[in-house]
Design an enzyme around this catalytic site. Structure first.
Site, mmCIF file in Angstrom:
data_model
loop_
_atom_site.group_PDB
_atom_site.id
_atom_site.type_symbol
_atom_site.label_atom_id
_atom_site.label_comp_id
_atom_site.label_asym_id
_atom_site.label_seq_id
_atom_site.Cartn_x
_atom_site.Cartn_y
_atom_site.Cartn_z
ATOM 1 N N GLU A 43 30.148 21.925 -19.023
ATOM 2 C CA GLU A 43 28.719 21.654 -18.847
ATOM 3 C C GLU A 43 28.074 21.667 -20.225
ATOM 4 O O GLU A 43 28.198 22.641 -20.972
ATOM 5 C CB GLU A 43 28.039 22.691 -17.947
ATOM 6 N N ASP A 105 26.689 22.438 -30.700
ATOM 7 C CA ASP A 105 25.882 21.255 -30.391
ATOM 8 C C ASP A 105 26.776 20.216 -29.711
ATOM 9 O O ASP A 105 27.918 19.997 -30.142
ATOM 10 C CB ASP A 105 25.326 20.688 -31.707
ATOM 11 N N ASP A 127 17.126 18.411 -21.752
ATOM 12 C CA ASP A 127 15.754 18.275 -22.256
ATOM 13 C C ASP A 127 15.350 16.799 -22.266
ATOM 14 O O ASP A 127 16.083 15.967 -22.792
ATOM 15 C CB ASP A 127 15.667 18.844 -23.677
ATOM 16 N N LYS A 131 9.036 11.792 -26.141
ATOM 17 C CA LYS A 131 8.521 10.901 -27.190
ATOM 18 C C LYS A 131 9.613 9.939 -27.667
ATOM 19 O O LYS A 131 10.748 10.362 -27.910
ATOM 20 C CB LYS A 131 8.051 11.715 -28.394
ATOM 21 N N ASP A 163 15.273 16.219 -12.962
ATOM 22 C CA ASP A 163 14.069 16.025 -12.155
ATOM 23 C C ASP A 163 13.167 14.985 -12.824
ATOM 24 O O ASP A 163 12.187 14.560 -12.260
ATOM 25 C CB ASP A 163 13.280 17.330 -12.084
ATOM 26 N N TYR A 203 17.618 25.612 -13.246
ATOM 27 C CA TYR A 203 16.471 24.698 -13.246
ATOM 28 C C TYR A 203 16.304 24.042 -11.886
ATOM 29 O O TYR A 203 15.202 23.907 -11.378
ATOM 30 C CB TYR A 203 16.658 23.616 -14.320
ATOM 31 N N GLU A 204 17.432 23.652 -11.320
ATOM 32 C CA GLU A 204 17.388 22.951 -10.032
ATOM 33 C C GLU A 204 16.750 23.824 -8.951
ATOM 34 O O GLU A 204 15.940 23.344 -8.160
ATOM 35 C CB GLU A 204 18.832 22.583 -9.639
HETATM 36 N N1 SAH Z 1 21.869 23.296 -17.392
HETATM 37 C C1 SAH Z 1 20.917 24.393 -17.240
HETATM 38 C C2 SAH Z 1 19.910 24.440 -18.382
HETATM 39 C C3 SAH Z 1 19.029 23.216 -18.526
HETATM 40 S S1 SAH Z 1 17.929 23.275 -19.914
HETATM 41 C C4 SAH Z 1 20.223 24.281 -15.900
HETATM 42 O O1 SAH Z 1 20.262 23.216 -15.308
HETATM 43 O O2 SAH Z 1 19.643 25.268 -15.460
HETATM 44 C C5 SAH Z 1 18.844 22.340 -21.096
HETATM 45 C C6 SAH Z 1 19.756 23.215 -21.936
HETATM 46 O O3 SAH Z 1 20.498 22.373 -22.806
HETATM 47 C C7 SAH Z 1 18.997 24.192 -22.829
HETATM 48 O O4 SAH Z 1 19.523 25.492 -22.650
HETATM 49 C C8 SAH Z 1 19.240 23.666 -24.241
HETATM 50 O O5 SAH Z 1 19.280 24.678 -25.213
HETATM 51 C C9 SAH Z 1 20.589 22.963 -24.092
HETATM 52 N N2 SAH Z 1 20.821 21.876 -25.052
HETATM 53 C C10 SAH Z 1 19.979 20.872 -25.337
HETATM 54 N N3 SAH Z 1 20.500 20.039 -26.256
HETATM 55 C C11 SAH Z 1 21.730 20.540 -26.559
HETATM 56 C C12 SAH Z 1 22.763 20.132 -27.464
HETATM 57 N N4 SAH Z 1 22.618 19.052 -28.228
HETATM 58 N N5 SAH Z 1 23.877 20.864 -27.521
HETATM 59 C C13 SAH Z 1 24.031 21.978 -26.749
HETATM 60 N N6 SAH Z 1 23.084 22.411 -25.884
HETATM 61 C C14 SAH Z 1 21.946 21.703 -25.787
#
Ligand code: SAH
Length: 229
Positions: A43, A105, A127, A131, A163, A203-204
């Site tokens: 994930e 990352d 995320d 923009k 969402d 989040y879901e």
């Molecule tokens: N998957 C989880 C969290 C969603 S929020 C859920 O559904 O509940 C999105 C997450 O992705 C955040 O914790 C953020 O820090 C992480 N994230 C965003 N860009 C990323 C990247 N380039 N590499 C690793 N993690 C990342």
């Protein structure tokens, strides 16, 4: 307070069995080091880890790797895995033993997964970066899709839930434009044929409580004729 918070984060990350500190060393070897698991899933942006914990319980044949670049958030996931590993249920202890966490990352996935090593990739509630000038940070943009295609097995796939209407529309375009084929898609996962077996994320759960429809798609990279979708 802030310093203590950071200290706790570092402490949790360094002492957690589930956190892999040198994931490059595991490249191409994730499954050889794991008895009982024949599939590898990751994930990307695993947040606080609910999804991978519940997935590991539901899929005893799979090793789950959570990739997350915010250390404080990863520490929350590590704590969740530790609680699972402390039992008492043997299924939970087994599930915890099939979870790894990496602080990294998404753009660097090829550093710790070999070509064609991963069976399933999951992007959950990434995320949206609404923009236009931030489009290149969206985890479904042209920057990231080739990285996912490289690490996926020839018959591997990627599932994506959000969402966010804008991110979903952008992602559909992006998958197609970058030579992926969309095999499953719905604007409302929880009122669709794909609901069965769906495991919710943190989040879901929130969005569901607020009655927000969850968009979902499953896609595969098309290897023969890329970028011709
Ligand atoms: N998957 C989880 C969290 C969603 S929020 C859920 O559904 O509940 C999105 C997450 O992705 C955040 O914790 C953020 O820090 C992480 N994230 C965003 N860009 C990323 C990247 N380039 N590499 C690793 N993690 C990342």
């Amino acid at each position: 307070m802030r310093i203590r918070y950071w200290k706790n984060t570092e402490e949790i990350l360094t002492s957690s069995q589930s956190v892999v500190h040198e994931p490059e060393q595991m490249k191409g070897r994730w499954l050889t080091q794991q008895e009982g698991a024949s599939l590898l899933a990751a994930e990307i942006g695993c947040g606080k880890g609910k999804f991978i914990c519940d997935m590991a319980k539901a899929h005893p044949d799979t090793l789950f790797v959570g990739v997350e670049y915010v250390p404080t958030v990863l520490a929350r996931a590590a704590r969740k895995v530790r609680l699972l590993s402390e039992g008492p249920e043997p299924e939970n202890i087994d599930a915890a033993s099939r979870i790894r966490l990496i602080r990294a990352d998404a753009i660097d996935l090829t550093k710790f997964f070999a070509e064609g090593e991963v069976d399933h990739l999951y992007l959950n509630f990434s995320d949206p970066w609404p923009k236009a000038k931030h489009a290149k940070r969206r985890l479904t943009c042209w920057n990231f899709l080739p990285v996912y295609a490289a690490v996926l097995k020839p018959d591997g796939d990627l599932s994506f839930k959000t969402d966010n209407d804008g991110l979903f529309a952008f992602s559909i375009e992006s998958f197609r434009a970058n030579g992926w084929k969309i095999l499953e898609m719905t604007e409302d996962l929880h009122h669709s044929e794909y609901k069965e077996g769906n495991i919710t994320t943190e989040y879901e759960e929130n969005f569901l409580m607020n009655q927000k429809p969850i968009h979902y798609l499953r896609a595969v990279p098309v290897r023969e004729s890329p970028a011709k979708a």
